[in-house]
Write a protein that holds these residues in place. Structure first.
Motif, PDB file in Angstrom:
ATOM      1  N   VAL A   9       0.714  -1.225   0.092  1.00 25.39           N
ATOM      2  CA  VAL A   9       0.183  -0.096  -0.083  1.00 25.39           C
ATOM      3  C   VAL A   9       0.895   1.166   0.102  1.00 25.39           C
ATOM      4  N   ARG A  10       0.774   1.992  -0.999  1.00 29.99           N
ATOM      5  CA  ARG A  10       1.797   3.298  -1.220  1.00 29.99           C
ATOM      6  C   ARG A  10       0.842   4.392  -1.692  1.00 29.99           C
ATOM      7  N   GLY A  11       1.543   5.441  -1.184  1.00 28.29           N
ATOM      8  CA  GLY A  11       0.966   6.911  -1.535  1.00 28.29           C
ATOM      9  C   GLY A  11       1.374   7.889  -0.615  1.00 28.29           C
ATOM     10  N   GLY A  12       0.536   9.116  -0.386  1.00 28.02           N
ATOM     11  CA  GLY A  12       0.783   9.946   0.456  1.00 28.02           C
ATOM     12  C   GLY A  12       1.873  11.117  -0.194  1.00 28.02           C
ATOM     13  N   GLY A  33       8.517 -16.172  -2.398  1.00 29.32           N
ATOM     14  CA  GLY A  33       7.391 -16.789  -2.605  1.00 29.32           C
ATOM     15  C   GLY A  33       6.173 -15.936  -2.391  1.00 29.32           C
ATOM     16  N   PHE A  34       6.173 -14.669  -2.340  1.00 31.16           N
ATOM     17  CA  PHE A  34       5.047 -13.761  -2.232  1.00 31.16           C
ATOM     18  C   PHE A  34       4.179 -13.882  -3.337  1.00 31.16           C
ATOM     19  N   ASP A  35       3.056 -13.819  -3.573  1.00 30.00           N
ATOM     20  CA  ASP A  35       2.222 -13.192  -4.656  1.00 30.00           C
ATOM     21  C   ASP A  35       1.847 -11.735  -4.143  1.00 30.00           C
ATOM     22  N   VAL A  36       2.303 -10.843  -4.997  1.00 29.93           N
ATOM     23  CA  VAL A  36       2.246  -9.413  -4.714  1.00 29.93           C
ATOM     24  C   VAL A  36       1.132  -8.569  -5.082  1.00 29.93           C
ATOM     25  N   ARG A  37       0.289  -7.959  -4.399  1.00 28.12           N
ATOM     26  CA  ARG A  37      -0.673  -6.971  -5.018  1.00 28.12           C
ATOM     27  C   ARG A  37      -0.201  -5.590  -4.542  1.00 28.12           C
ATOM     28  N   VAL A  38      -0.463  -4.561  -5.443  1.00 31.61           N
ATOM     29  CA  VAL A  38      -0.089  -3.207  -5.136  1.00 31.61           C
ATOM     30  C   VAL A  38      -1.306  -2.244  -4.989  1.00 31.61           C
ATOM     31  N   SER A  39      -1.756  -1.587  -4.110  1.00 31.06           N
ATOM     32  CA  SER A  39      -2.578  -0.625  -4.112  1.00 31.06           C
ATOM     33  C   SER A  39      -2.141   0.662  -3.812  1.00 31.06           C
TER      34      SER A  39
END
Length: 235
Positions: A9-12, A33-39
């Motif tokens: 989770v990124r922003g600001g 080994g992570f499946d990564v989602r970006v929001s």
């Protein structure tokens, strides 16, 4: 192999380069080994199903605001075992108006003491100082910082307000300067962990720019911290 799920989770505030900074660690997460989602929005925290399926939250959101529903979702997820990790203002200077968030992460940026007034060029480097990050006794044996020596940086030195629930792995000391109003050295946590319900929280205060994040000791601490904070097995 059952993959873990990471939510970035990124922003600001753009001054902390939330996109470039987090992109540095996405290959590391995938390689581990992570499946990564970006929001790009913290409203994802209000999605109970998404958060229940998330093993690790990597947050890089400086200042900004968070809704009551999103904050409740984040706190619930961490208490139920989702890890929360981050660095610098992306986690320790997020959502300044929320005391409940502050309690969750265990530390709030207060200031970063600057150079002598005669040595300030009028840029962000006004607040760059040479300082040392010192590994604590606990840090000498903790898996995040074990084997690392004290190290020096020349960047923003965070003064953090905190409490005794944190396990402090590294500190930094703000010296007395004639142009600052305090009268004794202040020791501030630089790396800490925090247990919250079934979840783990990891915070490192260095990380103002991607260059700082590339510094070997900083990068090692953050990479180890991400793995440490994550829930080991998805529910």
């Amino acid at each position: 192999m059952s993959h873990r799920r990471a939510l970035v989770v990124r922003g600001g505030w753009d001054g902390h380069h939330p996109v470039e900074a987090t992109e540095l660690f996405l290959p590391f997460l995938r390689d581990n080994g992570f499946d990564v989602r970006v929001s790009e929005s913290n409203e994802v925290y209000a999605d109970a199903d998404e958060m229940a399926a998330t093993d690790l939250v990597l947050q890089c959101v400086t200042m900004s605001e968070i809704s009551r529903e999103a904050l409740a979702g984040l706190r619930t997820a961490v208490a139920n075992g989702t890890g929360l990790a981050g660095w610098h203002g992306g986690i320790a200077d997020s959502y300044r108006a929320s005391s409940d968030y502050l309690q969750l992460v265990g530390g709030q940026f207060a200031t970063h003491p600057g150079r002598h007034p005669d040595e300030r060029p009028g840029t962000e480097e006004d607040n760059y100082l040479p300082y040392r990050v010192e590994i604590t006794g606990l840090g000498r044996t903790h898996e995040i910082t074990a084997g690392l020596d004290d190290f020096d940086l020349d960047t923003e030195q965070y003064w953090v307000l905190t409490d005794d629930l944190n396990d402090v792995l590294a500190t930094t000391t703000h010296p007395v300067q004639p142009y600052h109003p305090w009268h004794r050295p202040i020791v501030s946590p630089a790396v800490w962990t925090r247990a919250w319900g079934a979840g783990r929280v990891f915070v490192a205060t260095p990380g103002h720019t991607p260059d700082v994040l590339r510094e070997p000791s900083v990068r090692t601490i953050i990479e180890r911290g991400l793995l440490w904070a994550s829930r080991t097995v998805s529910e």
